[in-house]
Design an enzyme around this catalytic site. Structure first.
Site, PDB file in Angstrom:
ATOM      1  N   HIS A 171       0.890  -1.160   0.000  1.00  0.00           N
ATOM      2  CA  HIS A 171       0.000   0.000   0.000  1.00  0.00           C
ATOM      3  C   HIS A 171       0.934   1.217   0.000  1.00  0.00           C
ATOM      4  O   HIS A 171       1.370   1.678   1.063  1.00  0.00           O
ATOM      5  CB  HIS A 171      -0.884   0.030   1.244  1.00  0.00           C
ATOM      6  CG  HIS A 171      -1.614  -1.256   1.509  1.00  0.00           C
ATOM      7  ND1 HIS A 171      -2.528  -1.775   0.632  1.00  0.00           N
ATOM      8  CD2 HIS A 171      -1.560  -2.112   2.554  1.00  0.00           C
ATOM      9  CE1 HIS A 171      -3.015  -2.907   1.131  1.00  0.00           C
ATOM     10  NE2 HIS A 171      -2.445  -3.129   2.294  1.00  0.00           N
TER      11      HIS A 171
ATOM     12  N   GLN B 120       0.925   4.366   2.360  1.00  0.00           N
ATOM     13  CA  GLN B 120       1.206   4.241   3.783  1.00  0.00           C
ATOM     14  C   GLN B 120       2.676   4.506   4.120  1.00  0.00           C
ATOM     15  O   GLN B 120       3.011   4.643   5.303  1.00  0.00           O
ATOM     16  CB  GLN B 120       0.760   2.864   4.278  1.00  0.00           C
ATOM     17  CG  GLN B 120      -0.754   2.704   4.256  1.00  0.00           C
ATOM     18  CD  GLN B 120      -1.239   1.338   4.684  1.00  0.00           C
ATOM     19  OE1 GLN B 120      -0.488   0.531   5.223  1.00  0.00           O
ATOM     20  NE2 GLN B 120      -2.513   1.051   4.431  1.00  0.00           N
TER      21      GLN B 120
ATOM     22  N   ARG C  10      -5.653   1.219  12.318  1.00  0.00           N
ATOM     23  CA  ARG C  10      -6.486   1.437  11.141  1.00  0.00           C
ATOM     24  C   ARG C  10      -7.208   2.780  11.215  1.00  0.00           C
ATOM     25  O   ARG C  10      -7.347   3.472  10.201  1.00  0.00           O
ATOM     26  CB  ARG C  10      -7.488   0.281  10.991  1.00  0.00           C
ATOM     27  CG  ARG C  10      -8.213   0.302   9.661  1.00  0.00           C
ATOM     28  CD  ARG C  10      -9.144  -0.877   9.514  1.00  0.00           C
ATOM     29  NE  ARG C  10     -10.285  -0.802  10.410  1.00  0.00           N
ATOM     30  CZ  ARG C  10     -11.414  -1.504  10.245  1.00  0.00           C
ATOM     31  NH1 ARG C  10     -11.529  -2.343   9.226  1.00  0.00           N
ATOM     32  NH2 ARG C  10     -12.404  -1.400  11.099  1.00  0.00           N
TER      33      ARG C  10
ATOM     34  N   HIS D  37      -6.644 -10.026   1.329  1.00  0.00           N
ATOM     35  CA  HIS D  37      -6.219 -10.133   2.723  1.00  0.00           C
ATOM     36  C   HIS D  37      -7.054 -11.230   3.397  1.00  0.00           C
ATOM     37  O   HIS D  37      -8.273 -11.274   3.217  1.00  0.00           O
ATOM     38  CB  HIS D  37      -6.516  -8.842   3.500  1.00  0.00           C
ATOM     39  CG  HIS D  37      -5.733  -7.645   3.084  1.00  0.00           C
ATOM     40  ND1 HIS D  37      -6.319  -6.417   2.874  1.00  0.00           N
ATOM     41  CD2 HIS D  37      -4.412  -7.459   2.889  1.00  0.00           C
ATOM     42  CE1 HIS D  37      -5.391  -5.529   2.557  1.00  0.00           C
ATOM     43  NE2 HIS D  37      -4.226  -6.132   2.558  1.00  0.00           N
TER      44      HIS D  37
ATOM     45  N   ASP E 106       3.957  -4.239   2.258  1.00  0.00           N
ATOM     46  CA  ASP E 106       2.667  -3.905   2.862  1.00  0.00           C
ATOM     47  C   ASP E 106       2.555  -2.439   3.258  1.00  0.00           C
ATOM     48  O   ASP E 106       2.429  -1.563   2.405  1.00  0.00           O
ATOM     49  CB  ASP E 106       2.415  -4.833   4.042  1.00  0.00           C
ATOM     50  CG  ASP E 106       0.957  -4.833   4.505  1.00  0.00           C
ATOM     51  OD1 ASP E 106       0.171  -4.025   3.991  1.00  0.00           O
ATOM     52  OD2 ASP E 106       0.593  -5.644   5.381  1.00  0.00           O
TER      53      ASP E 106
ATOM     54  N   HIS F 231      -1.090 -12.490   4.037  1.00  0.00           N
ATOM     55  CA  HIS F 231      -0.936 -12.715   5.477  1.00  0.00           C
ATOM     56  C   HIS F 231      -1.265 -14.177   5.827  1.00  0.00           C
ATOM     57  O   HIS F 231      -0.372 -14.932   6.174  1.00  0.00           O
ATOM     58  CB  HIS F 231      -1.762 -11.751   6.322  1.00  0.00           C
ATOM     59  CG  HIS F 231      -1.487 -10.307   6.046  1.00  0.00           C
ATOM     60  ND1 HIS F 231      -0.227  -9.767   6.127  1.00  0.00           N
ATOM     61  CD2 HIS F 231      -2.312  -9.298   5.658  1.00  0.00           C
ATOM     62  CE1 HIS F 231      -0.284  -8.485   5.818  1.00  0.00           C
ATOM     63  NE2 HIS F 231      -1.530  -8.181   5.523  1.00  0.00           N
TER      64      HIS F 231
END
Length: 455
Positions: free
Chosen positions: A59, A62, A83, A233, A321, A270
């Site tokens: 991502h 991020q 989150r 995910h 990630d 994951h």
């Protein structure tokens, strides 16, 4: 057609380390590959060469959050409180900021030895949740960042519809992510146009999770993949497993395998909390597990039982990630160390046929990442010229050879050990630094100022 000739004193090829390898690169590919030969006049000479690694889960936006969520809150901190902080960060990003932050993340990926990224892209709309005039505006910004930096892109536009299992209505903080099935189809079509000028670009589909998409909706969007990758995910957190059980009577991976046509195109990102039966089921279907050890440690997810999975013949790759720290070697190192800590052993991920842990990790991540991203990652005539050279004079590699170089890079060196990186035949990194790092870094800092200090 311009050609470049590279000569490596030793290069890791599909059949193992080979000394004296000469490559001629043309049109982004390896035109010829000759083994055990001397360098010729005018050749670029390098000591240690590797294929570039795939980063199967990112991502990119991020990256701008790195270090911003490391202060204790009023209550116990968790993935779920993290989150909420991520949602607040997203609220202040415009298209320019998305592109600038993605470019910075991609620069750092290339500098660490990643040459292709699977961008799990889920911020689609404006801050109010309304689609842009071009529904793929932000996907196009990610593509522009890939074009500027030179990294190969597998774009994975995310289908996001709900706030929890059973089709719960999306929450306000998720408004920039949400599409219905028809609009998602338009997004996929527009995303393919957005990446059409990028060499080797791939587009797949990415139902965000069983929390954000029902099994019926996932089944409905699968044809949009058109044979390409499918990423999701799954089973990242224990609460996710508990909520799925409460809703359906099945665990997340169990439900996926039971109700959806999971196969070799799929990447289960994951899959942290799996049973032995679920692990065996993933192997039987030929899917790849996408492991992101740095992020999984940062978020307190837990540890995937990787040793047992690999012993069963399972396929895995690694991803950055949340991009809190971008380092290909560190992802592999932390994967191994997690297994050592949980199993109370050493050299957990080495295979019987490959005593070197570094080589075992590298080979597996190379093959699994390539499968998950729908693109080759091997050095051979006719294949993309995606290569990494290591610094032969780095202390971590001193007086070592072949697989010991990989052990030294992963366990003693890290990103500082990377020298040059080529993607599609273009040398993008020299002396460990990307050719555009200064200009991209300036834009990144300007973008962060706008996001963190909105007027």
């Amino acid at each position: 057609m311009s050609r470049t000739a590279l000569w490596f004193r030793s290069l890791l090829l599909p059949d193992g380390w080979t000394d004296g390898v000469r490559l001629v690169l043309a049109d982004g590919h390896i035109e010829t590959l000759v083994k055990e030969c001397p360098a010729e006049a005018g050749d670029e000479r390098h000591e240690i060469g590797l294929p570039g690694l795939p980063n199967l889960h990112s991502h990119a936006f991020q990256r701008g959050m790195a270090g911003l969520t490391e202060q204790r809150g009023a209550t116990a901190d968790s993935f779920w409180t993290w989150r909420e902080a991520m949602y607040r960060f997203v609220d202040h990003m415009g298209p320019e900021e998305v592109e600038a932050i993605a470019a910075q993340a991609f620069v750092e990926m290339l500098e660490s030895g990643f040459t292709r990224v699977g961008e799990f892209h889920y911020v689609h709309h404006d801050p109010n949740g309304a689609p842009y005039a071009d529904i793929a505006e932000l996907a196009a910004r990610v593509a522009a960042a890939a074009g500027e930096t030179g990294i190969a892109l597998t774009l994975l536009p995310v289908f996001y519809r709900h706030a929890g299992f059973g089709g719960l209505p999306a929450a306000p903080g998720q408004r920039r992510f949400v599409n219905d099935i028809d609009r998602y189809g338009n997004l996929i079509e527009a995303s393919r146009k957005a990446v059409s000028s990028l060499p080797g670009a791939v587009v797949g589909v990415a139902p965000h999770s069983l929390r954000a998409a029902t099994p019926e909706e996932i089944a409905a969007i699968l044809p949009l993949a058109d044979g390409g990758p499918v990423h999701i995910h799954v089973a990242e957190q224990t609460k996710e497993v508990e909520d799925c059980l409460a809703w359906s009577g099945q665990r997340p991976v169990e439900l996926l395998l039971d109700r959806l046509p999971v196969d070799g195109r799929w990447c289960l990102v994951h899959a942290t909390h799996v049973t032995d039966a679920e692990s065996q089921g993933i192997v039987a279907r030929g899917a790849t597990v996408g492991l992101c050890p740095i992020t999984e440690a940062n978020l307190g997810d837990g540890l995937f039982p990787a040793q047992a999975f690999v012993e069963r013949g399972g396929s895995f790759g690694v991803g950055s990630d949340s991009n809190v720290l971008i380092d290909a070697a560190e992802e592999l190192r932390l994967l191994e160390y997690g297994q050592r800590l949980s199993l109370h052993t050493r050299n957990a991920m080495a295979r019987a046929s490959t005593p070197s842990v570094g080589r075992s990790l590298f080979d597996a991540a190379l093959a699994g990442g390539a499968q998950a991203l729908g693109a080759p990652a091997t050095l051979a005539a006719g294949q993309p010229a995606d290569l990494v050279s290591l610094k032969a004079d780095d202390n971590a590699l001193a007086h070592r050879r072949h697989d010991r170089w990989l052990d030294g890079w992963i366990f003693g060196g890290g990103r500082q050990t990377v020298d040059c990186v080529w993607r599609a035949g273009a040398r993008l990194v020299t002396g460990g630094l990307h050719i555009h790092r200064d200009a991209i870094g300036r834009r990144y800092r300007q973008a962060l100022h706008k996001v963190l200090h909105p007027s």
